[in-house]
Design an enzyme around this catalytic site. Structure first.
Site, mmCIF file in Angstrom:
data_model
loop_
_atom_site.group_PDB
_atom_site.id
_atom_site.type_symbol
_atom_site.label_atom_id
_atom_site.label_comp_id
_atom_site.label_asym_id
_atom_site.label_seq_id
_atom_site.Cartn_x
_atom_site.Cartn_y
_atom_site.Cartn_z
ATOM 1 C CD GLU A 45 -2.946 -1.019 2.415
ATOM 2 O OE1 GLU A 45 -3.873 -0.532 2.283
ATOM 3 O OE2 GLU A 45 -2.330 -1.223 3.328
ATOM 4 C CB THR A 62 -4.553 34.240 44.902
ATOM 5 O OG1 THR A 62 -4.159 32.945 44.283
ATOM 6 C CG2 THR A 62 -5.221 35.081 43.743
ATOM 7 N N PRO A 103 -3.218 30.528 49.010
ATOM 8 C CG PRO A 103 -2.056 29.234 50.519
ATOM 9 C CD PRO A 103 -2.021 30.829 50.061
ATOM 10 C CG PHE A 146 -1.344 29.175 43.770
ATOM 11 C CD1 PHE A 146 -1.171 28.466 43.021
ATOM 12 C CD2 PHE A 146 -1.205 28.841 45.162
ATOM 13 C CE1 PHE A 146 -1.233 27.071 43.247
ATOM 14 C CE2 PHE A 146 -1.346 27.522 45.589
ATOM 15 C CZ PHE A 146 -1.161 26.528 44.560
ATOM 16 N NE ARG A 204 0.186 19.456 39.619
ATOM 17 C CZ ARG A 204 -1.077 19.939 39.217
ATOM 18 N NH1 ARG A 204 -1.402 20.617 38.126
ATOM 19 N NH2 ARG A 204 -1.912 19.321 40.132
ATOM 20 N NE ARG A 249 -1.319 23.089 42.745
ATOM 21 C CZ ARG A 249 -2.589 23.015 43.146
ATOM 22 N NH1 ARG A 249 -3.479 22.721 42.403
ATOM 23 N NH2 ARG A 249 -2.796 23.034 44.250
ATOM 24 C CG ASP A 269 -3.805 23.290 38.826
ATOM 25 O OD1 ASP A 269 -4.069 22.296 38.151
ATOM 26 O OD2 ASP A 269 -4.797 23.991 39.444
ATOM 27 C CG ASP A 293 -7.961 23.455 37.273
ATOM 28 O OD1 ASP A 293 -7.386 22.255 37.122
ATOM 29 O OD2 ASP A 293 -7.965 23.946 38.239
ATOM 30 N N PRO A 342 -18.575 22.948 32.920
ATOM 31 C CG PRO A 342 -19.905 24.726 32.980
ATOM 32 C CD PRO A 342 -20.172 23.474 32.661
#
Length: 254
Positions: free
Chosen positions: A21, A160, A162, A171, A200, A209, A212, A214, A231
């Site tokens: 082929e 911010t 944790p 973070f 990570r 970490r 991250d 999401d 969501p």
């Protein structure tokens, strides 16, 4: 919205797993359905729509200029190329048939159908270890450099406290809007790859970490399985997600 349809487009090419082929051309037949906005074509100008002759040439180049083992890979490559070249195509449904497949039983054809849709996805990024802003910048560049993903907007970074009661460090967070035609789980796979490349380690949930990422929203899709919930199930309780998101998508509605 409307559809542009191309049916029965034939090419001869060397694609397949078996050795013969790869050297002996055989027939491949394409059916393509492109979802586009047709209203701009009211001006009756070719530049206002998708030139189907260019689509056919693009498919011919993809088929005859490569040699793939799997028809699935061939179909995906062709669908990717259509979405990469024609920004006005919102979705593509592509069927590739192989009527001369090496099968001993009597059959009409075998084929593969792939469907890809261009969507906006909203991601939340955070880092609490090492060069936190450096990791976020590296992740944003990696996302934009991944085939099928284009970074459109990035929020300002914010520091911010944790979250979750395990992490000890502060973070740095941001939100990113991407345009993608990767299916949601494929997008998740690329995100996991980028997290791993940034060091990570997943020892304890909520722990500090390097990176991250999401998926908060993926178009208007609702997804709930063992790998992915969209969501994001906890985003409403996270100011470090909502505040950056509001900066880049103030009118976004869940």
């Amino acid at each position: 919205m409307g559809k542009i349809n191309i049916e029965g487009l034939e090419f001869s090419a060397c694609n397949g797993v078996l050795e013969f082929e790869k050297v002996k051309p055989q027939k491949f037949v394409f059916d393509a359905e492109l979802t586009v906005g047709l209203m701009p074509a009211l001006n009756d100008e070719l530049s206002s729509t998708v030139n189907y002759a260019e689509v056919c040439s693009l498919l011919e180049e993809a088929v005859t200029g490569n040699s793939f083992n799997l028809i699935e890979k061939l179909a995906l490559e062709c669908a990717f190329k259509i979405l990469e070249k024609f920004s006005s195509v919102d979705a593509v449904k592509l069927t590739v048939n192989k009527p001369q497949a090496p099968i001993t039983q009597k059959f009409k054809s075998v084929g593969v159908t792939v469907e890809l849709e261009r969507v906006k996805a909203y991601l939340s990024l955070g880092s609490s270890v090492g060069d936190r802003q450096g990791y976020l910048n590296k992740a944003i560049s990696a996302l934009d450099g991944t085939r099928g993903i284009t970074v459109e907007k990035v929020s300002p970074f914010m520091e911010t406290a944790p979250y979750g009661g395990v992490a000890k460090n502060k973070f740095v967070n941001c939100a990113v809007c991407v345009q993608t035609f990767l299916p949601p789980h494929s997008l998740l796979d690329e995100i996991n790859r980028i997290e791993q490349e940034c060091g990570r380690v997943r020892d304890r949930r909520w722990d500090d970490r390097t990176l991250d990422i999401d998926i908060i929203f993926y178009g208007d899709k609702i997804i709930c399985d063992e790998r992915l919930t969209v969501p994001h199930c906890d985003y409403k309780n996270r100011e470090f997600v909502k505040i950056p998101l509001k900066k880049i998508a103030p009118h976004l509605i869940d």
